[in-house]
Write an enzyme that holds these catalytic residues in place. Structure first.
Site, short mmCIF file in Angstrom:
data_model
loop_
_atom_site.label_atom_id
_atom_site.label_comp_id
_atom_site.label_asym_id
_atom_site.label_seq_id
_atom_site.Cartn_x
_atom_site.Cartn_y
_atom_site.Cartn_z
N GLU A 335 0.81 -1.23 0.00
CA GLU A 335 0.00 0.00 0.00
C GLU A 335 0.84 1.27 0.00
OE1 GLU A 335 -4.07 -1.47 2.08
OE2 GLU A 335 -2.41 -1.07 3.45
N1 IFG Z 1 -4.52 -4.17 4.37
C1 IFG Z 1 -3.30 -3.64 4.96
C2 IFG Z 1 -3.10 -3.89 6.45
C3 IFG Z 1 -4.40 -3.89 7.23
C4 IFG Z 1 -5.38 -4.84 6.56
C5 IFG Z 1 -6.62 -5.04 7.41
C6 IFG Z 1 -2.09 -5.59 4.08
C7 IFG Z 1 -0.82 -6.17 3.52
C8 IFG Z 1 -5.72 -4.33 5.20
N2 IFG Z 1 -2.15 -4.25 4.26
O1 IFG Z 1 -3.00 -6.33 4.38
O2 IFG Z 1 -2.23 -2.89 6.98
O3 IFG Z 1 -4.93 -2.59 7.32
O4 IFG Z 1 -7.40 -6.12 6.96
#
Ligand code: IFG
Length: 523
Positions: A335
């Protein structure tokens, strides 16, 4: 039901008088409260035998020198509920009662983590090529005792151990759970409790998500404010916290005693607000960003063009590597929506070699695959769609992929719309959804031999207590553990849900507040 019918039949026959009918007991169905065929994860081979082994106050544990630590773990497992002394002897010594024997052998079939387990009226034997294998054998043996064995107080009762033989070894070598201690801080004791809970299902890795926007949880001596300032906050303004390096070493040692490797994650170049709040000089404009306690993602980025950024990253990797006996660091990489693609590439080019410089290999969220990491790196797939061309390309270049598809393996996903905690961005994930997938079809073009294993991440935006961890992790974690350990051919929901149901009393006896899914006919 079957048993009642049989008893009725026998009673009816008895009314007819001679010939003498064998006593009901001798032909009664075995009370199959548990058997080697009920073990979770499902073993490669398991053959039940009618005769149990009866643990008695005179039972001893025998182990060769290298296996002593596993023998002591087994003793500690069995003593609270039985109150028996269960002394540990080296195999050579004279022993009193019947024995549970643990010893190492050469055995190509078992590999590094497999074991042979035999439970016979005359004794119990666990054999393996390593102490990891013995430890796995102990986890299987544990499940052959009545669920009451998990009690922390003495239960005055018999302790029959279901008889039979097991030959077992894992499908994948990397079987992992992840705990996000950044969004909410969990104390060393809470982490150790989770370590004990996942170890019983042959999980061998715990990935700790140590840093994020809302908190930095590990002391870095060359950058002290990361912990002292970055550790103060948590989601929702909840109390923060951090592990001193001493406390972290203690967690690593505790995990090792449960044959679990810790994989520490420093997430970068995104998810870095806590670090950039702690040090103004880590920001492009030299001004510290304000702390963040909301749960938005993707807004932060290290300053890619700033030389001090790489001093910071190298110092963190150096100190973390020194604290990590295991093979892997996790360098995050997810992200990075506020990092330009060319900057992301430049950052990865500079940072990825640092792991090897300090003797480590690295895992990264699958976005790192875009940056053509070395073949020893492990992209961790967290998508919800099997189409992930950069992951497929990495696998074709020789990278092993760690599978944690969010719509199957993310334990922070709600079970259903009424689940009080958790998120739902990847969908609602009931127990059957979490069991109903295979790593070898999770990403198009990534085959069995290109898969490192599986991980069940538990993100902590919405959780604060061990109770919360238990409610979301159980009963889905055992299913992920089975997907990582058991032969693909044994993967069958109808059979699994019955075996999972029998885990219910064991989890209850451990005080684990698990979600009683309506999909399972809990015992
Ligand atoms: N995606 C984000 C996490 C977390 C997650 C919650 C990943 C690799 C959603 N990144 O999963 O930091 O916020 O379900």
């Amino acid at each position: 039901m079957k048993r009642t019918l049989l008893l009725g039949l026998v009673a009816g026959l008895a009314l007819l008088g001679p010939p003498a009918i064998a006593s009901i007991e001798s032909i009664a169905l075995p009370t199959v409260e548990r058997a080697v065929t009920d073990i979770v994860p499902a073993p490669v081979e398991a053959k039940a035998a009618a005769e149990p082994f009866l643990l008695t106050p005179g039972t001893v544990i025998c182990a060769d020198k290298e296996s002593l630590e596993v023998a002591q773990y087994l003793q500690a497992l069995l003593k609270p509920a039985t109150g028996y002394p269960l002394p540990v002897h080296s195999s050579a010594e004279e022993r009193g009662g019947k024995a549970i024997e643990l010893f190492l052998i050469k055995d190509g079939k078992l590999g590094a983590e497999g074991y042979r387990l035999e439970v016979h009226p005359e004794g119990v034997r666990i054999r393996a090529t390593t102490t990891d294998g013995l430890f796995s054998g102990v986890q299987s043996l544990r499940q052959l005792f009545p669920a009451a064995i998990e009690s922390k107080t003495v239960q005055t009762r018999e302790w029959p151990v279901a008889g039979g033989t097991v030959v077992d070894f894992p499908r994948f070598g990397h079987r992992s759970a992840m705990l996000d201690v950044a969004r909410h801080f969990f104390t060393p004791d809470q982490v150790k409790l989770y370590i004990d809970q996942i170890a019983q299902y042959k999980i061998n890795t715990l990935h700790l998500h140590l840093t994020d926007d809302q908190g930095w949880r590990i002391e870095i001596k060359s950058w002290p404010k990361l912990a002292t300032i970055g550790g103060q906050t948590a989601v929702g303004g909840d109390p923060g916290g951090y592990y001193t390096q001493e406390q972290y070493r203690d967690i690593v040692a505790y995990a090792a005693s449960r044959h679990i490797d810790i994989v520490p994650e420093v997430d970068m170049p995104g998810h870095t607000n806590a670090a950039q709040h702690s040090y103004a000089e880590l920001n492009c404009d030299g001004v510290a960003v304000p702390p963040r306690t909301d749960i938005e993602v993707g807004y932060s980025s290290l300053c890619i063009g700033l030389p001090i950024t790489y001093t910071f990253v190298e110092d963190v990797i150096r100190e973390l590597s020194a604290l990590t006996p295991g093979r892997y660091l996790h360098i995050g990489g997810d992200e990075a929506h506020s990092t330009k693609p060319e900057d992301y590439q430049a950052f990865q080019d500079k940072v990825q070699p640092l792991a090897a410089k300090y003797g480590k290999e690295f895992i990264g969220w699958h976005e790192i695959a875009k940056a053509t990491p070395p073949v020893t790196a492990v992209p961790q797939f967290w998508g919800t769609n099997p189409t992930a061309p950069e992951v497929t390309a990495a696998a074709q270049r020789g990278n092993k992929i760690l599978m944690s598809p969010a719509n199957r393996a993310y334990l922070d996903m709600k079970y259903n719309k009424d689940t009080p905690i958790g998120l739902s961005w990847a969908g609602l994930v009931e127990v059957q959804d979490s069991y109903g997938w295979d790593p070898s079809t999770a990403v198009t073009g990534v085959a069995e031999n290109q898969i490192a294993g599986v991980e069940a991440p538990l993100w902590s935006e919405t959780i604060r207590t061990s109770d919360n961890i238990e409610y979301l992790a159980f009963p889905r974690l055992p299913g992920i553990a089975e997907i990582g350990w058991s032969p693909r051919a044994s993967h069958d929901w109808t059979a699994y849900r019955d075996r999972l149901a029998k885990q219910g009393p064991r989890l209850t006896a451990q005080g684990i507040d698990f979600y009683r899914s309506p999909q399972v006919d809990w015992k």
